[in-house]
Motif scaffolding. Structure first.
Motif, PDB file in Angstrom:
ATOM      1  N   LEU A   6      -0.455  -1.503  -1.338  1.00  0.00           N
ATOM      2  CA  LEU A   6      -0.088  -2.906  -1.163  1.00  0.00           C
ATOM      3  C   LEU A   6       1.348  -3.114  -1.621  1.00  0.00           C
ATOM      4  O   LEU A   6       1.743  -2.642  -2.688  1.00  0.00           O
ATOM      5  CB  LEU A   6      -1.007  -3.807  -1.994  1.00  0.00           C
ATOM      6  CG  LEU A   6      -2.515  -3.707  -1.739  1.00  0.00           C
ATOM      7  CD1 LEU A   6      -3.260  -4.650  -2.663  1.00  0.00           C
ATOM      8  CD2 LEU A   6      -2.834  -4.025  -0.286  1.00  0.00           C
ATOM      9  N   LYS A   7       2.114  -3.842  -0.826  1.00  0.00           N
ATOM     10  CA  LYS A   7       3.491  -4.195  -1.170  1.00  0.00           C
ATOM     11  C   LYS A   7       3.583  -5.709  -1.300  1.00  0.00           C
ATOM     12  O   LYS A   7       2.990  -6.448  -0.496  1.00  0.00           O
ATOM     13  CB  LYS A   7       4.459  -3.709  -0.083  1.00  0.00           C
ATOM     14  CG  LYS A   7       4.430  -2.214   0.154  1.00  0.00           C
ATOM     15  CD  LYS A   7       5.294  -1.806   1.339  1.00  0.00           C
ATOM     16  CE  LYS A   7       6.761  -2.031   1.071  1.00  0.00           C
ATOM     17  NZ  LYS A   7       7.624  -1.496   2.164  1.00  0.00           N
ATOM     18  N   PHE A   8       4.358  -6.177  -2.283  1.00  0.00           N
ATOM     19  CA  PHE A   8       4.475  -7.621  -2.471  1.00  0.00           C
ATOM     20  C   PHE A   8       5.799  -7.958  -3.153  1.00  0.00           C
ATOM     21  O   PHE A   8       6.413  -7.128  -3.835  1.00  0.00           O
ATOM     22  CB  PHE A   8       3.301  -8.162  -3.299  1.00  0.00           C
ATOM     23  CG  PHE A   8       3.036  -7.411  -4.575  1.00  0.00           C
ATOM     24  CD1 PHE A   8       3.632  -7.789  -5.775  1.00  0.00           C
ATOM     25  CD2 PHE A   8       2.191  -6.304  -4.575  1.00  0.00           C
ATOM     26  CE1 PHE A   8       3.378  -7.096  -6.950  1.00  0.00           C
ATOM     27  CE2 PHE A   8       1.939  -5.598  -5.751  1.00  0.00           C
ATOM     28  CZ  PHE A   8       2.534  -5.997  -6.944  1.00  0.00           C
ATOM     29  N   GLY A  17       6.983  -5.356  -5.926  1.00  0.00           N
ATOM     30  CA  GLY A  17       5.949  -4.518  -6.503  1.00  0.00           C
ATOM     31  C   GLY A  17       5.115  -3.808  -5.455  1.00  0.00           C
ATOM     32  O   GLY A  17       5.103  -4.186  -4.282  1.00  0.00           O
ATOM     33  N   GLU A  18       4.437  -2.771  -5.909  1.00  0.00           N
ATOM     34  CA  GLU A  18       3.515  -2.014  -5.067  1.00  0.00           C
ATOM     35  C   GLU A  18       2.372  -1.513  -5.938  1.00  0.00           C
ATOM     36  O   GLU A  18       2.567  -1.196  -7.119  1.00  0.00           O
ATOM     37  CB  GLU A  18       4.200  -0.808  -4.422  1.00  0.00           C
ATOM     38  CG  GLU A  18       5.319  -1.118  -3.472  1.00  0.00           C
ATOM     39  CD  GLU A  18       6.001   0.147  -2.968  1.00  0.00           C
ATOM     40  OE1 GLU A  18       6.913   0.016  -2.142  1.00  0.00           O
ATOM     41  OE2 GLU A  18       5.623   1.259  -3.418  1.00  0.00           O
ATOM     42  N   VAL A  19       1.206  -1.435  -5.344  1.00  0.00           N
ATOM     43  CA  VAL A  19       0.052  -0.802  -5.983  1.00  0.00           C
ATOM     44  C   VAL A  19      -0.551   0.165  -4.973  1.00  0.00           C
ATOM     45  O   VAL A  19      -0.716  -0.185  -3.795  1.00  0.00           O
ATOM     46  CB  VAL A  19      -1.002  -1.840  -6.422  1.00  0.00           C
ATOM     47  CG1 VAL A  19      -2.249  -1.134  -6.953  1.00  0.00           C
ATOM     48  CG2 VAL A  19      -0.438  -2.758  -7.494  1.00  0.00           C
ATOM     49  N   GLU A 210     -10.613   2.486 -11.719  1.00  0.00           N
ATOM     50  CA  GLU A 210     -11.921   1.969 -11.315  1.00  0.00           C
ATOM     51  C   GLU A 210     -11.865   0.680 -10.512  1.00  0.00           C
ATOM     52  O   GLU A 210     -12.912   0.142 -10.139  1.00  0.00           O
ATOM     53  CB  GLU A 210     -12.777   1.752 -12.574  1.00  0.00           C
ATOM     54  CG  GLU A 210     -13.011   3.028 -13.364  1.00  0.00           C
ATOM     55  CD  GLU A 210     -13.605   2.787 -14.744  1.00  0.00           C
ATOM     56  OE1 GLU A 210     -13.956   1.606 -15.026  1.00  0.00           O
ATOM     57  OE2 GLU A 210     -13.707   3.737 -15.531  1.00  0.00           O
ATOM     58  N   THR A 211     -10.649   0.188 -10.231  1.00  0.00           N
ATOM     59  CA  THR A 211     -10.506  -1.100  -9.560  1.00  0.00           C
ATOM     60  C   THR A 211      -9.709  -0.931  -8.276  1.00  0.00           C
ATOM     61  O   THR A 211      -8.775  -0.128  -8.215  1.00  0.00           O
ATOM     62  CB  THR A 211      -9.777  -2.101 -10.486  1.00  0.00           C
ATOM     63  OG1 THR A 211     -10.414  -2.102 -11.765  1.00  0.00           O
ATOM     64  CG2 THR A 211      -9.811  -3.495  -9.918  1.00  0.00           C
ATOM     65  N   SER A 212     -10.054  -1.688  -7.260  1.00  0.00           N
ATOM     66  CA  SER A 212      -9.319  -1.621  -5.998  1.00  0.00           C
ATOM     67  C   SER A 212      -7.895  -2.118  -6.183  1.00  0.00           C
ATOM     68  O   SER A 212      -7.584  -2.864  -7.126  1.00  0.00           O
ATOM     69  CB  SER A 212     -10.013  -2.469  -4.931  1.00  0.00           C
ATOM     70  OG  SER A 212      -9.898  -3.850  -5.246  1.00  0.00           O
ATOM     71  N   ALA A 213      -7.014  -1.733  -5.270  1.00  0.00           N
ATOM     72  CA  ALA A 213      -5.616  -2.163  -5.339  1.00  0.00           C
ATOM     73  C   ALA A 213      -5.519  -3.687  -5.288  1.00  0.00           C
ATOM     74  O   ALA A 213      -4.737  -4.300  -6.027  1.00  0.00           O
ATOM     75  CB  ALA A 213      -4.821  -1.534  -4.194  1.00  0.00           C
ATOM     76  N   GLU A 214      -6.309  -4.298  -4.421  1.00  0.00           N
ATOM     77  CA  GLU A 214      -6.275  -5.756  -4.302  1.00  0.00           C
ATOM     78  C   GLU A 214      -6.680  -6.438  -5.606  1.00  0.00           C
ATOM     79  O   GLU A 214      -6.081  -7.427  -6.027  1.00  0.00           O
ATOM     80  CB  GLU A 214      -7.203  -6.207  -3.173  1.00  0.00           C
ATOM     81  CG  GLU A 214      -6.722  -5.863  -1.773  1.00  0.00           C
ATOM     82  CD  GLU A 214      -7.110  -4.474  -1.325  1.00  0.00           C
ATOM     83  OE1 GLU A 214      -6.888  -4.157  -0.147  1.00  0.00           O
ATOM     84  OE2 GLU A 214      -7.640  -3.691  -2.151  1.00  0.00           O
ATOM     85  N   THR A 230       1.350  -6.443   5.028  1.00  0.00           N
ATOM     86  CA  THR A 230       0.159  -5.793   5.565  1.00  0.00           C
ATOM     87  C   THR A 230      -0.109  -4.497   4.810  1.00  0.00           C
ATOM     88  O   THR A 230       0.800  -3.679   4.648  1.00  0.00           O
ATOM     89  CB  THR A 230       0.342  -5.477   7.064  1.00  0.00           C
ATOM     90  OG1 THR A 230       0.631  -6.685   7.768  1.00  0.00           O
ATOM     91  CG2 THR A 230      -0.905  -4.821   7.635  1.00  0.00           C
ATOM     92  N   PRO A 231      -1.322  -4.277   4.324  1.00  0.00           N
ATOM     93  CA  PRO A 231      -1.633  -3.047   3.582  1.00  0.00           C
ATOM     94  C   PRO A 231      -1.408  -1.806   4.437  1.00  0.00           C
ATOM     95  O   PRO A 231      -1.538  -1.828   5.669  1.00  0.00           O
ATOM     96  CB  PRO A 231      -3.112  -3.211   3.226  1.00  0.00           C
ATOM     97  CG  PRO A 231      -3.362  -4.679   3.289  1.00  0.00           C
ATOM     98  CD  PRO A 231      -2.475  -5.198   4.381  1.00  0.00           C
ATOM     99  N   ILE A 232      -1.066  -0.706   3.787  1.00  0.00           N
ATOM    100  CA  ILE A 232      -0.852   0.585   4.436  1.00  0.00           C
ATOM    101  C   ILE A 232      -1.936   1.537   3.942  1.00  0.00           C
ATOM    102  O   ILE A 232      -2.360   1.470   2.785  1.00  0.00           O
ATOM    103  CB  ILE A 232       0.542   1.150   4.104  1.00  0.00           C
ATOM    104  CG1 ILE A 232       1.632   0.121   4.407  1.00  0.00           C
ATOM    105  CG2 ILE A 232       0.812   2.434   4.873  1.00  0.00           C
ATOM    106  CD1 ILE A 232       3.005   0.517   3.906  1.00  0.00           C
ATOM    107  N   THR A 233      -2.384   2.439   4.812  1.00  0.00           N
ATOM    108  CA  THR A 233      -3.412   3.401   4.441  1.00  0.00           C
ATOM    109  C   THR A 233      -2.809   4.795   4.296  1.00  0.00           C
ATOM    110  O   THR A 233      -2.497   5.448   5.304  1.00  0.00           O
ATOM    111  CB  THR A 233      -4.541   3.447   5.490  1.00  0.00           C
ATOM    112  OG1 THR A 233      -5.097   2.138   5.633  1.00  0.00           O
ATOM    113  CG2 THR A 233      -5.629   4.418   5.078  1.00  0.00           C
TER     114      THR A 233
END
Length: 303
Positions: A6-8, A17-19, A210-214, A230-233
Motif C-alpha cells: 500500500l502506498k499513501f 508512506g508504504e506498507v 500478524e496484521t494485514s497491511a490495510e 491502488t494496492p499492488i500485489t
C-alpha cells in the motif's frame, strides 16, 4: 492475508508512506531453501525493504539490493522488478556457525567491514536510463538502520523503516520526508514528520507479522487524512532459465567447462534463488559452444 503493498501520502504534509506484506510469495520462495532462523529473518527484512524501496522510484528497470557482510552471512541479495516481482537469496560462508540468538552485527557486520549497495539496472528497458549504483558502509544495528543510513548518505532522503520477518511472512513499513508543494493558500503540516514517526514507533513486530497491511495503516493513522493509491500485489518470480545458464557457461570458456565434464560427466548448475537445476552433458556443451544454444527439446529445470 494476501500479499499487498500500500502506498499513501499524508494530506497537505511532506510525508509519504508504504506498507508491504509478503506472505504466500515469501513462503513460495523460502520453500526452496533451509536457512537458519536468524538468517531467514534477516533475508525477510531485506526483501521487504527492497520491495518498499522499489515502489518509491520511477525507474523502468530492476532494483537490486545487496548487503555484503564480513560475518557468517557473506551476502544478502534481493532483486525487484518494476511490477514488484522479486527474488532473493542469502549466501553463508563455508565455515559459518549460526547462533540461534545471533543478531545483525554478529551475523553481518562482525568486523565493521560490511557494506550496502543498491543498483538500478535498466536491463532491456527501452527507456533512456543509465545503470546506477550507490555503495555505503554498513551502519546501525539492524537492516532498517543500515538502509536508513544509506538513504541519508547516498540519496539525501530522510527515511524511517520498520521491518519484521518469520517463516510465514516478511513485512515492513517505510516513511519518507519529501519536498511536496502545497496548494495555493494552503499551509503544509510541518509537524507531520515528527507526529507520524512517533505513531509508527508504536507498531510492534507482532503487529507487523500478524496484521494485514490495510489494518496496520488504519491502526496507526486513523486520525490522519491520507491520499491512498491502488494496492499492488508483489510476487515471487525467478528469471533464471536454461538459456541464461548456458550463456553463463560460455563465459567460463570451453577449457573450463570441458574440465568439469571430464571430472563429473556433466555440468550441473543450481540457481541460488529458486534452486532450479540445469544439467548439460557433453552433447549439450558441444552444441552450446558451436551455436550458442542447446536443444530446445531438452528437459527443463528440476527443483
Amino acid at each position: 492475508m494476501s500479499d499487498r503493498l500500500l502506498k499513501f501520502l499524508f494530506h497537505q504534509a511532506p510525508v509519504r508512506g508504504e506498507v508491504v506484506r509478503l506472505s504466500r510469495s515469501w513462503q513460495q520462495m523460502t520453500a526452496h531453501h533451509a536457512y537458519p532462523e536468524p538468517v531467514l529473518r534477516l533475508l525477510g527484512e531485506t526483501t521487504a525493504a527492497a520491495t518498499l524501496l522499489s515502489a518509491t522510484i520511477k525507474f523502468a528497470g530492476n532494483l537490486i539490493l545487496q548487503i555484503h557482510g564480513d560475518g557468517p552471512v557473506q551476502l544478502l541479495v534481493v532483486e525487484c522488478r518494476p511490477d514488484l516481482a522479486f527474488r532473493a537469496t542469502a549466501k553463508l560462508r563455508g565455515d559459518a556457525r549460526i547462533d540461534a540468538e545471533a543478531g545483525w552485527r554478529q551475523l553481518v557486520n562482525a568486523g565493521g567491514m560490511g557494506r550496502c549497495a543498491i543498483t538500478l539496472d535498466p536491463g532491456k528497458s527501452p527507456a533512456a536510463q543509465q545503470r546506477y549504483q550507490g555503495i555505503v558502509p554498513l551502519q546501525g544495528s539492524s537492516v532498517a538502520e543500515a538502509l536508513e543510513a544509506y538513504l541519508r548518505q547516498s540519496e539525501q532522503i530522510e527515511s524511517r523503516l520498520w521491518l519484521a520477518a518469520n517463516q510465514q511472512a516478511a513485512t515492513g513499513m517505510l516513511l519518507q520526508r519529501i519536498a511536496r508543494p502545497s496548494a495555493r493558500g494552503a499551509d503544509q503540516d510541518e509537524d507531520a514528520w515528527r507526529r507520524t514517526t512517533m505513531l509508527s514507533d508504536t507498531v510492534s513486530t507482532a503487529e507487523l507479522l500478524e496484521t494485514s497491511a490495510e489494518e496496520v495503516v488504519h491502526r496507526l493513522f486513523w486520525q490522519e487524512r491520507l491520499e491512498q493509491y491502488t494496492p499492488i500485489t508483489p510476487r515471487f518470480a525467478c528469471s533464471c532459465s536454461r538459456l541464461r545458464t548456458g550463456r553463463m557457461l560460455v563465459t567460463l570458456g570451453r577449457n573450463e567447462v570441458d574440465s568439469i565434464l571430464a571430472e563429473q560427466g556433466a555440468v550441473s548448475v543450481t540457481c541460488d534463488f529458486c534452486s532450479a537445476l540445469y544439467s548439460f552433458d557433453a552433447v549439450d556443451v558441444g552444441q552450446l559452444f558451436a551455436t550458442g544454444s542447446t536443444d530446445l527439446s531438452h528437459p527443463g529445470p528440476r527443483h
